[in-house]
Design a protein around this motif. Sequence first.
Motif, mmCIF file in Angstrom:
data_model
loop_
_atom_site.group_PDB
_atom_site.id
_atom_site.type_symbol
_atom_site.label_atom_id
_atom_site.label_comp_id
_atom_site.label_asym_id
_atom_site.label_seq_id
_atom_site.Cartn_x
_atom_site.Cartn_y
_atom_site.Cartn_z
ATOM 1 N N GLU A 278 -7.887 5.854 6.049
ATOM 2 C CA GLU A 278 -8.400 6.573 4.882
ATOM 3 C C GLU A 278 -8.708 8.039 5.183
ATOM 4 N N ALA A 279 -8.822 8.414 6.450
ATOM 5 C CA ALA A 279 -9.133 9.805 6.806
ATOM 6 C C ALA A 279 -7.988 10.755 6.470
ATOM 7 N N ILE A 280 -6.812 10.221 6.155
ATOM 8 C CA ILE A 280 -5.678 11.073 5.781
ATOM 9 C C ILE A 280 -5.981 11.819 4.489
ATOM 10 N N VAL B 63 -3.178 6.355 1.003
ATOM 11 C CA VAL B 63 -3.574 7.405 0.071
ATOM 12 C C VAL B 63 -4.419 6.803 -1.043
ATOM 13 N N THR B 64 -5.437 7.550 -1.472
ATOM 14 C CA THR B 64 -6.250 7.113 -2.607
ATOM 15 C C THR B 64 -5.658 7.669 -3.899
ATOM 16 N N LYS B 65 -6.106 7.106 -5.008
ATOM 17 C CA LYS B 65 -5.588 7.529 -6.304
ATOM 18 C C LYS B 65 -5.933 8.990 -6.598
ATOM 19 N N GLU B 66 -7.148 9.429 -6.256
ATOM 20 C CA GLU B 66 -7.562 10.815 -6.527
ATOM 21 C C GLU B 66 -6.704 11.809 -5.756
ATOM 22 N N LYS C 193 0.846 -1.174 0.000
ATOM 23 C CA LYS C 193 0.000 0.000 0.000
ATOM 24 C C LYS C 193 0.888 1.232 0.000
ATOM 25 N N SER C 194 0.436 2.266 -0.686
ATOM 26 C CA SER C 194 1.136 3.547 -0.623
ATOM 27 C C SER C 194 0.595 4.319 0.564
ATOM 28 N N ILE C 195 1.514 4.807 1.370
ATOM 29 C CA ILE C 195 1.157 5.536 2.584
ATOM 30 C C ILE C 195 1.682 6.950 2.451
ATOM 31 N N VAL C 196 0.849 7.922 2.788
ATOM 32 C CA VAL C 196 1.289 9.309 2.826
ATOM 33 C C VAL C 196 1.522 9.671 4.291
#
Length: 163
Positions: free
Chosen positions: A153-155, A67-70, A10-13
């Motif tokens: 996901e709240a990030i 992080v989501t794609k958008e 997973k990609s994490i910001v």
Amino acid sequence: MAQQQTEQTKSIVVVRIRGTVSALREARETLTLLRLEHTNHAILIDDRPSYKGMLQRVNSYVTWGEVTKETLIAMLEKRARLAGNKKLTTEYLEKLGLNTFEELADAIITGKAEHGKLPFMTPVFKLHPPSKGFKGNVKKSFKAGGESGYRGEAINDLVKRMI
């Protein structure tokens, strides 16, 4: 075996939300290793165990989540920089063999490309403070009604307010 691992990564910001005036030396060194020198700076990492251990060491100074794609596309379009503080352009993407920001975001999310290792690209996103401020106290964890630590996901809501 390697293909299964890239599908599961997973990609994490990670966003730094606090300063380190009275922080422990280990926390300051870990933030430097993560390249988070200033508040409101963000980086993209994957979920390997070494990064997770680093995040646990500095969890009271940063907040992170998947992080989501958008959100990633918006970060790349508006906040990604090349060497010399130049904006990321489609000409640079064509040199990498990509056509759009969406293709670059897909490559980062699937693990085919690592944002910090792309040539001539700065690994840090310099973000604004969040519009309308932080909702809670930056010294408390997200689970306790604050802002620091893991937020899942709240990030994405926080990063969109910071772009």
